[in-house]
Design a protein around this motif. Sequence first.
Motif, PDB file in Angstrom:
ATOM      1  N   THR A 285       0.861  -1.189   0.000  1.00 53.76           N
ATOM      2  CA  THR A 285       0.000   0.000   0.000  1.00 53.76           C
ATOM      3  C   THR A 285       0.892   1.231   0.000  1.00 53.76           C
ATOM      4  OG1 THR A 285      -0.103  -0.042   2.431  1.00 53.76           O
ATOM      5  CG2 THR A 285      -1.899  -1.120   1.221  1.00 53.76           C
ATOM      6  N   LEU A 286       0.406   2.321  -0.581  1.00 51.02           N
ATOM      7  CA  LEU A 286       1.172   3.553  -0.614  1.00 51.02           C
ATOM      8  C   LEU A 286       1.291   4.153   0.785  1.00 51.02           C
ATOM      9  CD1 LEU A 286      -0.285   5.351  -3.775  1.00 51.02           C
ATOM     10  CD2 LEU A 286       1.880   4.100  -3.602  1.00 51.02           C
ATOM     11  N   SER A 317       5.287   0.368   4.206  1.00 54.54           N
ATOM     12  CA  SER A 317       4.660  -0.655   3.360  1.00 54.54           C
ATOM     13  C   SER A 317       5.082  -0.545   1.902  1.00 54.54           C
ATOM     14  CB  SER A 317       3.132  -0.521   3.452  1.00 54.54           C
ATOM     15  OG  SER A 317       2.713   0.797   3.116  1.00 54.54           O
ATOM     16  N   GLU A 318       5.365   0.650   1.441  1.00 55.57           N
ATOM     17  CA  GLU A 318       5.685   0.886   0.036  1.00 55.57           C
ATOM     18  C   GLU A 318       7.106   0.459  -0.333  1.00 55.57           C
ATOM     19  OE1 GLU A 318       5.866   4.835  -2.821  1.00 55.57           O
ATOM     20  OE2 GLU A 318       4.588   4.811  -1.042  1.00 55.57           O
ATOM     21  N   VAL A 319       7.983   0.408   0.674  1.00 58.25           N
ATOM     22  CA  VAL A 319       9.370   0.023   0.424  1.00 58.25           C
ATOM     23  C   VAL A 319       9.443  -1.490   0.262  1.00 58.25           C
ATOM     24  CG1 VAL A 319      11.715  -0.017   1.354  1.00 58.25           C
ATOM     25  CG2 VAL A 319      10.265   2.003   1.688  1.00 58.25           C
ATOM     26  N   LEU A 320       9.930  -1.925  -0.890  1.00 56.91           N
ATOM     27  CA  LEU A 320      10.024  -3.356  -1.173  1.00 56.91           C
ATOM     28  C   LEU A 320      11.406  -3.910  -0.860  1.00 56.91           C
ATOM     29  CD1 LEU A 320       8.119  -3.503  -4.601  1.00 56.91           C
ATOM     30  CD2 LEU A 320       7.189  -3.595  -2.269  1.00 56.91           C
ATOM     31  N   LEU A 321      12.428  -3.101  -1.035  1.00 53.94           N
ATOM     32  CA  LEU A 321      13.805  -3.521  -0.750  1.00 53.94           C
ATOM     33  C   LEU A 321      14.616  -2.282  -0.429  1.00 53.94           C
ATOM     34  CD1 LEU A 321      15.898  -5.911  -0.783  1.00 53.94           C
ATOM     35  CD2 LEU A 321      16.412  -5.246  -3.140  1.00 53.94           C
ATOM     36  N   TRP A 322      15.440  -2.380   0.601  1.00 59.45           N
ATOM     37  CA  TRP A 322      16.262  -1.249   0.984  1.00 59.45           C
ATOM     38  C   TRP A 322      17.581  -1.734   1.541  1.00 59.45           C
ATOM     39  CZ3 TRP A 322      17.209   0.097   6.373  1.00 59.45           C
ATOM     40  CH2 TRP A 322      16.567  -0.729   7.288  1.00 59.45           C
ATOM     41  N   PHE A 457      14.053  -0.478  -4.130  1.00 56.51           N
ATOM     42  CA  PHE A 457      12.815  -0.575  -4.897  1.00 56.51           C
ATOM     43  C   PHE A 457      11.658  -0.118  -4.017  1.00 56.51           C
ATOM     44  CE2 PHE A 457      15.366  -3.931  -6.967  1.00 56.51           C
ATOM     45  CZ  PHE A 457      15.240  -3.540  -8.290  1.00 56.51           C
ATOM     46  N   ARG A 458      10.764   0.666  -4.594  1.00 58.54           N
ATOM     47  CA  ARG A 458       9.531   1.000  -3.873  1.00 58.54           C
ATOM     48  C   ARG A 458       8.336   0.869  -4.802  1.00 58.54           C
ATOM     49  NH1 ARG A 458       7.535   6.479  -3.907  1.00 58.54           N
ATOM     50  NH2 ARG A 458       8.835   7.896  -5.148  1.00 58.54           N
ATOM     51  N   GLY A 459       7.205   0.570  -4.207  1.00 54.81           N
ATOM     52  CA  GLY A 459       6.052   0.121  -4.959  1.00 54.81           C
ATOM     53  C   GLY A 459       5.420   1.124  -5.894  1.00 54.81           C
ATOM     54  N   ALA A 460       5.538   2.421  -5.619  1.00 49.96           N
ATOM     55  CA  ALA A 460       4.889   3.412  -6.478  1.00 49.96           C
ATOM     56  C   ALA A 460       5.311   3.253  -7.933  1.00 49.96           C
ATOM     57  CB  ALA A 460       5.218   4.822  -5.995  1.00 49.96           C
ATOM     58  N   GLN A 490      -3.965  11.333  -5.379  1.00 52.98           N
ATOM     59  CA  GLN A 490      -4.577  11.538  -4.068  1.00 52.98           C
ATOM     60  C   GLN A 490      -3.505  11.624  -2.992  1.00 52.98           C
ATOM     61  OE1 GLN A 490      -7.172   8.375  -2.686  1.00 52.98           O
ATOM     62  NE2 GLN A 490      -8.367   9.826  -1.489  1.00 52.98           N
ATOM     63  N   ARG A 491      -2.515  10.734  -3.077  1.00 51.35           N
ATOM     64  CA  ARG A 491      -1.427  10.761  -2.100  1.00 51.35           C
ATOM     65  C   ARG A 491      -0.631  12.065  -2.216  1.00 51.35           C
ATOM     66  NH1 ARG A 491       3.227   7.222  -1.069  1.00 51.35           N
ATOM     67  NH2 ARG A 491       3.798   7.258  -3.267  1.00 51.35           N
ATOM     68  N   SER A 492      -0.574  12.624  -3.409  1.00 51.83           N
ATOM     69  CA  SER A 492       0.201  13.839  -3.645  1.00 51.83           C
ATOM     70  C   SER A 492      -0.592  15.115  -3.374  1.00 51.83           C
ATOM     71  CB  SER A 492       0.700  13.861  -5.093  1.00 51.83           C
ATOM     72  OG  SER A 492       1.462  12.708  -5.360  1.00 51.83           O
TER      73      SER A 492
END
Length: 665
Positions: A285-286, A317-322, A457-460, A490-492
């Motif tokens: 989710t964003l 939640s949006e961060v997939l790998l860091w 990587f992030r989901g957006a 909407q998030r922006s």
Amino acid sequence: MKLYKLKFVAAMAMAGLALPSCNDFLDKEPMSVVTPENYLNDESQLVSYLNGIYTAILPSHEGWNYGTFGDDGDTDNQARMSYNNIYVPGQYKVGAAGGNWEFSNIYKCNYFLEKVVPLFESGSITGAADNIKHYIGEAYFLRAYAYYLRYWEFGDFPIIKTTLPDDKEMLTEASKRYPRNEVARFILEDLDKAIELMEKNPDSKKTRINKESALLFKSRVALFEGTWLKYFKGTAFVPKGEGWGGSSKDYNSSYEYPSGSIDNEINFFLEESMKAAKEVSGLFTLVDNTGKVQQDLAEPANPYMDMFGSEDLSGYSEVLLWRQYSKALGVTHCVCVAAQHGNYGVGVTRGLVDGFLMSNGLPIYASGSGYHGDDNISNVRKDRDSRLSVFLKEPGQKNILVPSSEGTHAIPEEPNPLILRGNAEEAYPTGYSLRKGNSYLGIHLGNGQSYTGSITFRGAEAYLNYMEACYERYGNLDETAKSYWRALRQRSKVDTDFEKTIAATEMDKEAKNDWGAYSAGKLVDPTLYNIRRERRCELMAEALRWEDLRRWRALDQMIETPYHIEGFKVWGEMKDWYEGELIYGLDNDKSNVSSPDRSMYLRPYEKTNKSLVLDGYKWAMAHYLSPIAISHFLITSETGADVESSPIYQNPGWPTEANLPPIGV
């Protein structure tokens, strides 16, 4: 040879036996050296080997030690202190040796897979089977990424799946270039294997490569190739196009697309991008965005801002790998110091700033937009897309400071733009600068001692990939694409009615500030442009702009019409910030700003007559791909001295003689 000399093979084999180990990300001391026959037989050894090549391949970022989210420098988004010769036709030349035509990280992955897969299949590796499968999946992912880095820079590239002996004939044969779409297909095949083998978020912290990241990366690769083939169709930059170098070599002269035609190939890649993007989009989710810059500890935090400047990103939640950094382990960076100071000489362009919409969804030039003008930075930020208003620095903004022995480089209050300082650590060339990547609590500010996390990587991006691939493939947006677009807006804090934006878009005005308004020298339609705008704004300074511009073929227009990089409106009321310190004049070696006769806006590369881009950035078609250094041709030639007998062919427009610029393209 840059492929696999005997010495190179031996060195890489030994390198595989002395790699750092860490449960999270290669941040501990190296293992003791063990013999090859006893290595990679245990689950823990697999982890150690893979940890050792994470940062060698993944963007975690190299630039994180030197710049603040500045990997979009040298584009229309961000500018460095000095211009790049890629925009000075005649100055960008073929190298005699070196470059990125090399295979070291590919070798490391091949070594692992060549040894581990048979051992696993025979049941000879100690450890949990599911974990071992996951680590094999990581190796496929890492090989895919290593290939991607070469593919997007060079196009056609050798595909080597095994380690090779020091045999000239075999090595020369292996240096043959596969058509770029075949390389992209190979990358997708490796990613499919990774997706099948890997677990979702296997370590709960999201610091190990995972299925989600592989899906997102697959969507990126497929979108890159689908759009590249579409916009370079018929040219020397695609297989079978007019002048394609592969046609000059027997091994590629009769090449046929596996799907039957380039159009089918385009559709294949765009559909693959959509499928992968949609699958990963259901797995996150964003992160919420308050739309405000926190100015006091008593105010609510902004999770969207904090996502780019927090020590622990596992909860986003949006961060997939860091990548995790650690002061205790000595793995740190300079990002937070740079974000509080001069961004290490990386400024944001007027083009990027003007490209952001108003919060009502209208472009700044549209009737009724409510744009407040750009006489000062406060006005620039007012009522805009919150991604601009929260990340663009404004004089007087506060950096929240928590008392700490680490806060030695904190800036309590944002000063006027630092455009005159000679030290790149304390100046930025455009007058516009980002807060993105800053630790907003000011606790990671020792020089070189920042340890906030780095997003890989992030989901957006999945939303953006799907939207673009859908429109490129079908010429319209399906309901899924529309829902993704509305969610991002909407998030922006931007009106979610993107149709209103499209209707108000005037492409001739957008083209003044955005290279993405073009493909192949022609303006794109307003819908596609606004999809690209959304990508530009959401991913600014996250190291994807240069890749996007290449695959869109978005620089042709500069072959005939130069582009002037500009910053803020220095020759307006903001000139008073500098109290007579501004010096200009093309014949004056002490000039520190561009003349108001050239533009009311700061032009960082047009201060004196000595600048090679005094008349603006220009482009050459050959620059879409990097040249291959001449040594690679000679090493693979029959005699070691003649380029023509090498199986390698040069990229379009580039000569096969060192120190020469492009010819013919």
